[in-house]
Motif scaffolding. Structure first.
Motif, short mmCIF file in Angstrom:
data_model
loop_
_atom_site.label_atom_id
_atom_site.label_comp_id
_atom_site.label_asym_id
_atom_site.label_seq_id
_atom_site.Cartn_x
_atom_site.Cartn_y
_atom_site.Cartn_z
N LEU A 180 -6.41 -2.91 5.58
CA LEU A 180 -5.05 -3.15 6.07
C LEU A 180 -4.86 -4.57 6.58
O LEU A 180 -3.80 -5.16 6.41
CB LEU A 180 -4.69 -2.17 7.20
N LEU A 200 0.83 -1.20 0.00
CA LEU A 200 0.00 0.00 0.00
C LEU A 200 0.87 1.26 0.00
O LEU A 200 0.63 2.19 -0.78
CB LEU A 200 -0.93 -0.01 1.22
N ARG A 201 1.89 1.27 0.84
CA ARG A 201 2.78 2.44 0.92
C ARG A 201 3.54 2.63 -0.39
O ARG A 201 3.64 3.75 -0.91
CB ARG A 201 3.76 2.26 2.08
N ILE A 239 -2.21 4.50 10.70
CA ILE A 239 -1.77 4.18 9.33
C ILE A 239 -2.96 4.20 8.38
O ILE A 239 -2.89 4.75 7.28
CB ILE A 239 -1.04 2.81 9.30
N ARG A 257 1.45 3.99 -3.28
CA ARG A 257 1.14 5.41 -3.12
C ARG A 257 2.39 6.28 -3.18
O ARG A 257 2.28 7.51 -3.09
CB ARG A 257 0.40 5.63 -1.80
N HIS A 313 -3.39 6.76 5.18
CA HIS A 313 -3.61 6.29 3.80
C HIS A 313 -5.05 6.53 3.34
O HIS A 313 -5.37 6.28 2.18
CB HIS A 313 -3.28 4.80 3.69
N GLN A 314 -5.90 6.92 4.28
CA GLN A 314 -7.33 7.14 4.00
C GLN A 314 -8.00 5.89 3.42
O GLN A 314 -8.65 5.92 2.37
CB GLN A 314 -7.53 8.35 3.08
N VAL A 344 4.80 6.61 -0.99
CA VAL A 344 5.06 7.26 0.30
C VAL A 344 6.30 6.62 0.93
O VAL A 344 6.41 5.40 0.98
CB VAL A 344 3.83 7.12 1.24
N THR A 347 1.91 9.83 10.85
CA THR A 347 1.27 8.99 11.88
C THR A 347 1.81 9.19 13.28
O THR A 347 1.15 8.82 14.25
CB THR A 347 1.44 7.49 11.53
N LEU A 404 5.52 8.64 6.09
CA LEU A 404 4.45 7.96 6.83
C LEU A 404 4.65 8.16 8.33
O LEU A 404 3.68 8.35 9.07
CB LEU A 404 4.42 6.47 6.48
#
Length: 196
Positions: A74, A23-24, A63, A27, A67-68, A29, A38, A34
């Motif tokens: 997750l 996911l990170r 988190i 995106r 990440h919305q 990021v 956070t 991050l």
């Protein structure tokens, strides 16, 4: 059973780290970015992604917010069960009855196909409350001392402790929806049928 459940939880938790990393990365990021979003240290985030740190709600909530995404994305929560009802028609007293509800409970729904042809009414009584809606054809409903014919789009509701019987009003089959509840359960209809 408990071991299977524990193994299932272990599998879900083991998949969290790789899911977080993907996911990170998708995106674009960085761990540092991050961490800033956070308030979780980069070393903790790195250990979480590599599986060296067990995920906790305190770590996953910030988190997910950063990440919305919903929390279940997750952790890879399983999707809700299939809501479709597997229709299993059965024949009862010459009628085709299709249960439309899966779980036993206070209110049960059925589609009923009654074959055409005149029959002699044989009214019965039992505990409960019933709501009938005519989908197609014409339904003859004997309710106490009343003998009614309901057409397509018409509905009736009644206490089943009153002697009742229904069948086709003519030589054609009739299709109905039936909602049946235990005593005291009533169907609440929001729209009123048009007057005839």
């Amino acid at each position: 059973m408990a071991q299977e459940f524990s193994a299932e939880i272990g599998d879900v938790l083991a998949g969290v780290g790789p899911r977080l990393r993907r996911l990170r990365s998708r995106r674009g990021v960085t761990l540092a970015a991050l961490s800033a979003a956070t308030g979780i240290s980069t070393s903790t985030l790195s250990r979480l992604e590599s599986g060296q740190r067990r995920p906790s709600l305190e770590l996953l909530l910030p988190i997910a917010q950063a990440h919305q995404v919903p929390l279940d994305e997750l952790v890879g929560a399983p999707e809700a069960g299939d809501p479709r009802v597997r229709l299993s028609p059965r024949i009862a007293h010459g009628r085709t009855v299709v249960p439309l509800t899966r779980q036993p409970g206070a209110l049960q729904a059925f589609k009923i196909i009654v074959p055409g042809g005149r029959q002699d009414p044989d009214p019965k009584t039992h505990e409960g409350y019933e709501w009938l809606y005519v989908l197609a054809g014409r339904l003859r409903l004997v309710l106490g001392d009343r003998d009614l014919v309901l057409r397509q789009g018409e509905a009736a509701e009644f206490d089943t402790r009153l002697p009742h019987w229904f069948g086709s009003a003519d030589e054609q089959p009739v299709e109905i929806l039936s909602l049946f509840g235990s005593q005291g359960e009533r169907m609440h209809v929001r729209a009123r049928p048009s007057g005839r």
